[in-house]
Design an enzyme around this catalytic site. Structure first.
Site, PDB file in Angstrom:
ATOM      1  N   ASP A   1      25.240  75.462  17.127  1.00 23.59           N
ATOM      2  CA  ASP A   1      24.878  75.497  18.674  1.00 23.59           C
ATOM      3  C   ASP A   1      24.534  76.974  18.827  1.00 23.59           C
ATOM      4  OD1 ASP A   1      25.155  74.958  21.219  1.00 23.59           O
ATOM      5  OD2 ASP A   1      27.197  74.682  21.473  1.00 23.59           O
ATOM      6  N   SER A   2      25.267  77.908  19.469  1.00 21.64           N
ATOM      7  CA  SER A   2      24.703  79.256  19.391  1.00 21.64           C
ATOM      8  C   SER A   2      24.524  79.971  18.312  1.00 21.64           C
ATOM      9  CB  SER A   2      26.145  79.905  20.159  1.00 21.64           C
ATOM     10  OG  SER A   2      27.214  80.373  19.503  1.00 21.64           O
TER      11      SER A   2
HETATM   12  P1  IMP Z   1      28.409  77.716  17.601  1.00 21.29           P
HETATM   13  O1  IMP Z   1      29.216  78.920  17.046  1.00 21.29           O
HETATM   14  O2  IMP Z   1      28.067  78.146  18.929  1.00 21.29           O
HETATM   15  O3  IMP Z   1      27.094  77.526  16.783  1.00 21.29           O
HETATM   16  O4  IMP Z   1      29.242  76.618  17.534  1.00 21.29           O
HETATM   17  C1  IMP Z   1      29.324  75.679  16.566  1.00 21.29           C
HETATM   18  C2  IMP Z   1      30.562  74.837  16.611  1.00 21.29           C
HETATM   19  O5  IMP Z   1      30.541  74.251  18.253  1.00 21.29           O
HETATM   20  C3  IMP Z   1      30.258  73.423  15.907  1.00 21.29           C
HETATM   21  O6  IMP Z   1      30.612  73.571  14.657  1.00 21.29           O
HETATM   22  C4  IMP Z   1      30.987  72.365  16.685  1.00 21.29           C
HETATM   23  O7  IMP Z   1      32.363  72.291  16.046  1.00 21.29           O
HETATM   24  C5  IMP Z   1      30.953  72.895  17.944  1.00 21.29           C
HETATM   25  N1  IMP Z   1      30.009  72.208  18.556  1.00 21.29           N
HETATM   26  C6  IMP Z   1      28.826  72.603  19.335  1.00 21.29           C
HETATM   27  N2  IMP Z   1      28.009  71.590  19.824  1.00 21.29           N
HETATM   28  C7  IMP Z   1      28.858  70.613  19.766  1.00 21.29           C
HETATM   29  C8  IMP Z   1      28.524  69.178  20.041  1.00 21.29           C
HETATM   30  O8  IMP Z   1      27.407  68.885  20.751  1.00 21.29           O
HETATM   31  N3  IMP Z   1      29.488  68.144  19.854  1.00 21.29           N
HETATM   32  C9  IMP Z   1      30.836  68.573  19.256  1.00 21.29           C
HETATM   33  N4  IMP Z   1      30.962  69.932  18.928  1.00 21.29           N
HETATM   34  C10 IMP Z   1      29.977  70.785  19.153  1.00 21.29           C
END
Ligand code: IMP
Ligand code: MG
Length: 183
Positions: free
Chosen positions: A112-113
């Site tokens: 995601d991020s």
């Molecule tokens: P990041 O550090 O923002 O890349 O967060 C990634 C984490 O956020 C993933 O491992 C998921 O646990 C959670 N996440 C991000 N997007 C989604 C989504 O659309 N559905 C469910 N979990 C998500």
């Protein structure tokens, strides 16, 4: 499954749409397994699953990788609120396996991020693996902060909140066998 039929797994929630159905996921995971197999002709391979979201994907993926490998897991926790910097992501469970000299494949449910991966890749890189790559089932391609290449990606994800196949909303829906967005 169409959007009007009720799935008892969904706790009364309605599906908005199924983004990836079971067959589509299975076919792509099989291809990914072949890609991973081809990418590591030799050396020790450690498939490292990021809990909890990767548990179903990882269990399907490793059965499609046709070479010796070991499996371990890690748990990351970001404490504080979500808007704070990457420095607050820490490892709650640290893999016991020695990483030095091994090919490490970090398996993530969804990018995601990219904040979680940045921090974990920094930490894992310090342990002198032979190689260190990311395999993500889903990628939202909005990870402007991500400093690492995602070598293996299952699907480009729509910019919706997705559940199922390991992905949760407040710990629910991880066992839904397809990937969907809810109303
Ligand atoms: P990041 O550090 O923002 O890349 O967060 C990634 C984490 O956020 C993933 O491992 C998921 O646990 C959670 N996440 C991000 N997007 C989604 C989504 O659309 N559905 C469910 N979990 C998500
Ligand atoms: Mg989650």
């Amino acid at each position: 499954m169409n959007a009007t039929s009720a799935d008892p797994r969904l706790e009364g929630r309605q599906l908005k749409r199924v983004a990836f159905d079971e067959r589509t996921i299975a076919e792509r995971v099989q291809q990914l397994g072949a890609e991973v197999t081809a990418a590591y002709p030799d050396g020790d391979l450690l498939v490292l699953g990021l809990l909890k979201g990767s548990f179903i994907f990882l269990s399907d993926l490793v059965r499609q990788i046709n070479r010796p490998l070991h499996v371990d897991f890690l748990i990351a926790s970001s404490y504080g609120d979500d808007t704070v910097s990457s420095g607050t992501v820490r490892m709650v469970y640290d893999p016991e396996t020695i990483l030095e000299g091994k090919h490490i494949l970090l398996v993530e449910d969804i990018v995601d991020s990219g904040r979680t991966l940045n921090r974990l890749m920094d930490l894992l890189g310090e342990r002198k693996p032979k190689s260190l790559e990311i395999c993500a089932l889903l990628h939202k391609h909005i990870a402007e902060e991500l400093r690492y290449d995602t070598k293996f990606v299952g699907f480009d994800a729509p910019h919706e909140f997705l559940v199922g196949y390991g992905l949760d909303h407040a710990e629910s829906f991880r066992h839904v066998p397809y990937i969907a967005s809810l109303q």
